[in-house]
Write a protein that holds these residues in place. Sequence first.
Motif, PDB file in Angstrom:
ATOM      1  N   THR A  72       2.960  15.183  -0.147  1.00  0.00           N
ATOM      2  CA  THR A  72       3.656  14.093   0.534  1.00  0.00           C
ATOM      3  C   THR A  72       4.171  13.084  -0.489  1.00  0.00           C
ATOM      4  N   ALA A  73       5.441  12.709  -0.359  1.00  0.00           N
ATOM      5  CA  ALA A  73       6.001  11.657  -1.197  1.00  0.00           C
ATOM      6  C   ALA A  73       5.641  10.302  -0.589  1.00  0.00           C
ATOM      7  N   VAL A  74       5.198   9.377  -1.440  1.00  0.00           N
ATOM      8  CA  VAL A  74       4.801   8.046  -0.991  1.00  0.00           C
ATOM      9  C   VAL A  74       5.484   6.979  -1.847  1.00  0.00           C
ATOM     10  N   TRP A  75       5.491   5.760  -1.316  1.00  0.00           N
ATOM     11  CA  TRP A  75       6.086   4.638  -2.042  1.00  0.00           C
ATOM     12  C   TRP A  75       5.405   3.350  -1.669  1.00  0.00           C
ATOM     13  N   GLY A  94      10.957  -4.492  -7.261  1.00  0.00           N
ATOM     14  CA  GLY A  94      10.945  -3.105  -7.683  1.00  0.00           C
ATOM     15  C   GLY A  94      10.216  -2.236  -6.689  1.00  0.00           C
ATOM     16  N   GLY A  95      10.110  -0.954  -7.030  1.00  0.00           N
ATOM     17  CA  GLY A  95       9.423   0.006  -6.174  1.00  0.00           C
ATOM     18  C   GLY A  95       8.658   1.004  -7.004  1.00  0.00           C
ATOM     19  N   SER A  96       7.586   1.539  -6.427  1.00  0.00           N
ATOM     20  CA  SER A  96       6.786   2.579  -7.061  1.00  0.00           C
ATOM     21  C   SER A  96       6.804   3.814  -6.174  1.00  0.00           C
ATOM     22  N   PHE A  97       6.780   4.994  -6.794  1.00  0.00           N
ATOM     23  CA  PHE A  97       6.854   6.264  -6.079  1.00  0.00           C
ATOM     24  C   PHE A  97       5.752   7.178  -6.572  1.00  0.00           C
ATOM     25  N   GLY A  98       5.162   7.922  -5.642  1.00  0.00           N
ATOM     26  CA  GLY A  98       4.074   8.819  -6.010  1.00  0.00           C
ATOM     27  C   GLY A  98       4.051  10.069  -5.166  1.00  0.00           C
ATOM     28  N   ILE A  99       3.110  10.956  -5.502  1.00  0.00           N
ATOM     29  CA  ILE A  99       2.886  12.207  -4.786  1.00  0.00           C
ATOM     30  C   ILE A  99       1.431  12.249  -4.356  1.00  0.00           C
ATOM     31  N   SER A 101       0.850  -1.191   0.000  1.00  0.00           N
ATOM     32  CA  SER A 101       0.000   0.000   0.000  1.00  0.00           C
ATOM     33  C   SER A 101       0.885   1.239   0.000  1.00  0.00           C
ATOM     34  N   TRP A 102       0.372   2.330  -0.530  1.00  0.00           N
ATOM     35  CA  TRP A 102       1.125   3.577  -0.534  1.00  0.00           C
ATOM     36  C   TRP A 102       1.365   4.037   0.898  1.00  0.00           C
ATOM     37  N   THR A 103       2.627   4.309   1.238  1.00  0.00           N
ATOM     38  CA  THR A 103       2.990   4.805   2.558  1.00  0.00           C
ATOM     39  C   THR A 103       3.931   5.992   2.398  1.00  0.00           C
ATOM     40  N   GLN A 104       3.911   6.879   3.373  1.00  0.00           N
ATOM     41  CA  GLN A 104       4.746   8.075   3.306  1.00  0.00           C
ATOM     42  C   GLN A 104       6.221   7.735   3.400  1.00  0.00           C
ATOM     43  N   ILE A 105       7.016   8.404   2.581  1.00  0.00           N
ATOM     44  CA  ILE A 105       8.465   8.305   2.713  1.00  0.00           C
ATOM     45  C   ILE A 105       8.842   9.244   3.857  1.00  0.00           C
TER      46      ILE A 105
END
Length: 124
Positions: A100-103, A53-58, A16-20
Amino acid sequence: MAYVQTSGTHSTNSSSWTQIPGLSLVIPEGVGTTAIIILNVPWPYAGGDNYPGGSFGIEVNGKLSPVIAGFTYNVVNGNARVPTTLVVGIPLGNQPQTITAVWQNVRGSNVTIDTPASLTSIMD
């Protein structure tokens, strides 16, 4: 312009998307202009045995932008570092907005950042 940067080592194995940690900032109000948001993760890597791998979002005020970035390896047990940068335009609104940056991981892998990553906003 606003800028924040991570320190230390951070990792996630969340699907799940979590804050970096450390990568959140507030952009001001300002109808009629756009903030350019840059998430720079210069040396991330992922571990696992299923093409990791990894995914990154805003996220803007807790809502994920549809523009995301990420990486996966083309081998089952990849372990190389993959520089990843995401650039998103966010229209300024009637009120300040939290960015917020998330991954999240890809296919159950563990994603790690052990060098400084940054979140930057640039406005007219």
